[in-house]
Scaffold this active site. Structure first.
Site, mmCIF file in Angstrom:
data_model
loop_
_atom_site.group_PDB
_atom_site.id
_atom_site.type_symbol
_atom_site.label_atom_id
_atom_site.label_comp_id
_atom_site.label_asym_id
_atom_site.label_seq_id
_atom_site.Cartn_x
_atom_site.Cartn_y
_atom_site.Cartn_z
ATOM 1 N N ASN A 97 0.848 -1.186 0.000
ATOM 2 C CA ASN A 97 0.000 0.000 0.000
ATOM 3 C C ASN A 97 0.888 1.242 0.000
ATOM 4 O O ASN A 97 1.461 1.601 1.029
ATOM 5 C CB ASN A 97 -0.916 -0.011 1.228
ATOM 6 C CG ASN A 97 -1.773 1.240 1.322
ATOM 7 O OD1 ASN A 97 -1.951 1.967 0.343
ATOM 8 N ND2 ASN A 97 -2.312 1.490 2.499
ATOM 9 N N TRP A 98 0.991 1.908 -1.156
ATOM 10 C CA TRP A 98 1.891 3.048 -1.294
ATOM 11 C C TRP A 98 1.301 4.334 -0.740
ATOM 12 O O TRP A 98 1.993 5.355 -0.681
ATOM 13 C CB TRP A 98 2.277 3.226 -2.764
ATOM 14 C CG TRP A 98 3.104 2.095 -3.296
ATOM 15 C CD1 TRP A 98 3.646 1.058 -2.574
ATOM 16 C CD2 TRP A 98 3.486 1.870 -4.650
ATOM 17 N NE1 TRP A 98 4.332 0.208 -3.406
ATOM 18 C CE2 TRP A 98 4.262 0.684 -4.693
ATOM 19 C CE3 TRP A 98 3.256 2.558 -5.854
ATOM 20 C CZ2 TRP A 98 4.796 0.172 -5.874
ATOM 21 C CZ3 TRP A 98 3.787 2.039 -7.031
ATOM 22 C CH2 TRP A 98 4.544 0.865 -7.034
ATOM 23 N N LYS A 99 0.034 4.299 -0.362
ATOM 24 C CA LYS A 99 -0.632 5.463 0.227
ATOM 25 C C LYS A 99 -0.406 6.716 -0.644
ATOM 26 O O LYS A 99 -0.349 6.602 -1.866
ATOM 27 C CB LYS A 99 -0.165 5.671 1.672
ATOM 28 C CG LYS A 99 -0.343 4.402 2.520
ATOM 29 C CD LYS A 99 -0.101 4.621 3.992
ATOM 30 C CE LYS A 99 -0.298 3.317 4.750
ATOM 31 N NZ LYS A 99 -0.167 3.506 6.216
ATOM 32 N N HIS B 226 -9.760 0.900 5.388
ATOM 33 C CA HIS B 226 -8.424 1.088 5.955
ATOM 34 C C HIS B 226 -8.514 2.004 7.179
ATOM 35 O O HIS B 226 -9.348 2.909 7.239
ATOM 36 C CB HIS B 226 -7.493 1.691 4.906
ATOM 37 C CG HIS B 226 -6.051 1.702 5.296
ATOM 38 N ND1 HIS B 226 -5.531 2.675 6.131
ATOM 39 C CD2 HIS B 226 -5.021 0.870 5.001
ATOM 40 C CE1 HIS B 226 -4.243 2.433 6.320
ATOM 41 N NE2 HIS B 226 -3.905 1.346 5.645
ATOM 42 N N GLU C 69 -6.878 4.443 8.140
ATOM 43 C CA GLU C 69 -6.783 5.882 7.847
ATOM 44 C C GLU C 69 -8.091 6.417 7.287
ATOM 45 O O GLU C 69 -8.471 7.564 7.547
ATOM 46 C CB GLU C 69 -5.623 6.136 6.892
ATOM 47 C CG GLU C 69 -4.266 5.890 7.547
ATOM 48 C CD GLU C 69 -3.152 5.618 6.566
ATOM 49 O OE1 GLU C 69 -3.369 5.796 5.348
ATOM 50 O OE2 GLU C 69 -2.059 5.216 7.022
ATOM 51 N N GLU D 275 -5.444 -4.796 11.008
ATOM 52 C CA GLU D 275 -4.546 -3.667 11.274
ATOM 53 C C GLU D 275 -4.645 -3.261 12.747
ATOM 54 O O GLU D 275 -5.603 -2.596 13.139
ATOM 55 C CB GLU D 275 -4.973 -2.443 10.469
ATOM 56 C CG GLU D 275 -4.879 -2.503 8.985
ATOM 57 C CD GLU D 275 -5.264 -1.134 8.427
ATOM 58 O OE1 GLU D 275 -4.361 -0.409 7.976
ATOM 59 O OE2 GLU D 275 -6.449 -0.778 8.489
ATOM 60 N N GLY E 211 3.165 2.949 13.314
ATOM 61 C CA GLY E 211 3.817 4.243 13.458
ATOM 62 C C GLY E 211 3.845 4.782 14.869
ATOM 63 O O GLY E 211 4.028 5.975 15.086
ATOM 64 N N SER F 212 2.614 -2.751 10.557
ATOM 65 C CA SER F 212 4.046 -2.459 10.395
ATOM 66 C C SER F 212 4.847 -3.713 10.053
ATOM 67 O O SER F 212 5.795 -4.082 10.749
ATOM 68 C CB SER F 212 4.610 -1.796 11.660
ATOM 69 O OG SER F 212 3.997 -0.536 11.869
ATOM 70 N N GLY G 228 2.861 -1.242 4.464
ATOM 71 C CA GLY G 228 2.833 0.200 4.239
ATOM 72 C C GLY G 228 4.200 0.733 3.880
ATOM 73 O O GLY G 228 4.670 0.612 2.751
ATOM 74 N N GLY G 229 4.883 1.332 4.854
ATOM 75 C CA GLY G 229 6.154 2.003 4.606
ATOM 76 C C GLY G 229 7.197 1.132 3.940
ATOM 77 O O GLY G 229 7.939 1.585 3.054
#
Length: 259
Positions: free
Chosen positions: A9-11, A95, A97, A167, A173, A212, A233-234
């Site tokens: 997921n490149w957001k 998601h 977010e 999640e 984070g 994460s 994610g990151g």
């Protein structure tokens, strides 16, 4: 055995040149991961570019969001039928977010899930609890509410075309980390909850971990019996790290006896 799925997921990250480079490097590196489904979820604006670069590869394309309608005067929104037309096979729904930053309600998430299925997309339904909810002992209640709201609206049959991603919002984070055992416990709860409605579905549905996931914890997480892959994610923004996760999934799958 359920086939692992690793989704990046490149957001809202990247430029055209970065997306081109990242896609190229991932495409070159996943050739050894024959027993893993690899999915990329770029920003809407780069879907066409990524699709073009993924030609002649087994990497799957997906989107990060969709609107509940198929057509209409909804400026700025993108429908599931448009995503399907653009080459997407998957789409994220619910998601953390979207729920927390954009205040998407249980009913809206359920409507998006159903819209995705009706458009021929595979929704990845994200569920999970905050740190406050976990400390209050409400993890199972929160996840039950998130799942049951979709089950009631879309029906259990729709889940045969879906993926679930757990999640733990408290481990994203924040510097906190869910142990493989903590993640496994929630994944097992999700599968048990689904089994109350459809045992075959519960045994076959892919449940990803999205807290994460990194190169250094992927193998331990993916070795858990109810964790079928990762929503990354990151770490998906770095080809080396993302490929390490894909290779870990391949290795775990191989050790489980499926080649």
């Amino acid at each position: 055995m359920r086939k692992p799925l690793i989704a990046g997921n490149w957001k809202m990250h990247g430029s055209l040149s970065q997306v081109q480079s990242l896609t190229h490097d991932i495409k070159q590196g996943v050739t050894a991961c024959m027993n893993v489904d690899v999915l990329l979820l770029p920003s809407f604006i780069y879907l066409s570019e990524v699709k073009s670069q993924l030609a002649q590869s087994n990497i799957i394309l997906g989107a990060q969001n969709l609107y509940i309608g198929s057509q209409g005067a909804f400026t700025g929104e993108i429908s599931g039928t448009m995503l399907k037309d653009a080459g997407c096979e998957y789409v994220l729904v619910g998601h953390s977010e979207r729920r927390n930053v954009f205040h998407e309600s249980l009913s809206l998430v359920a409507a998006k899930f159903k819209a995705a299925v009706e458009a021929g997309l595979k929704p990845i339904l994200c569920v999970g609890e905050s740190q406050e909810q976990r400390e209050a002992g409400d993890t199972e209640k929160v996840i039950r509410d998130q799942l049951e709201s979709v089950l009631q609206f879309a029906g259990v049959e729709a889940f045969w075309q879906a993926v679930i991603a757990y999640e733990p919002v408290w481990a994203i984070g924040t510097g906190l980390t869910a142990t493989p055992e903590q993640a496994q416990a929630v994944h097992a709860f999700i599968r048990t909850l689904l089994a109350k409605t459809d045992v075959d579905l519960a045994n076959n549905i892919c449940i990803l971990y999205g807290g994460s996931v990194k190169a250094d914890n992927a193998a331990a997480l993916l070795a858990m019996p109810d964790i079928d892959g990762g929503l990354v994610g990151g770490a998906s923004l770095d080809a080396v790290n993302f490929l390490s996760i894909c290779h870990a999934a391949q290795a775990v799958h191989h050790l489980a006896g499926v080649v």
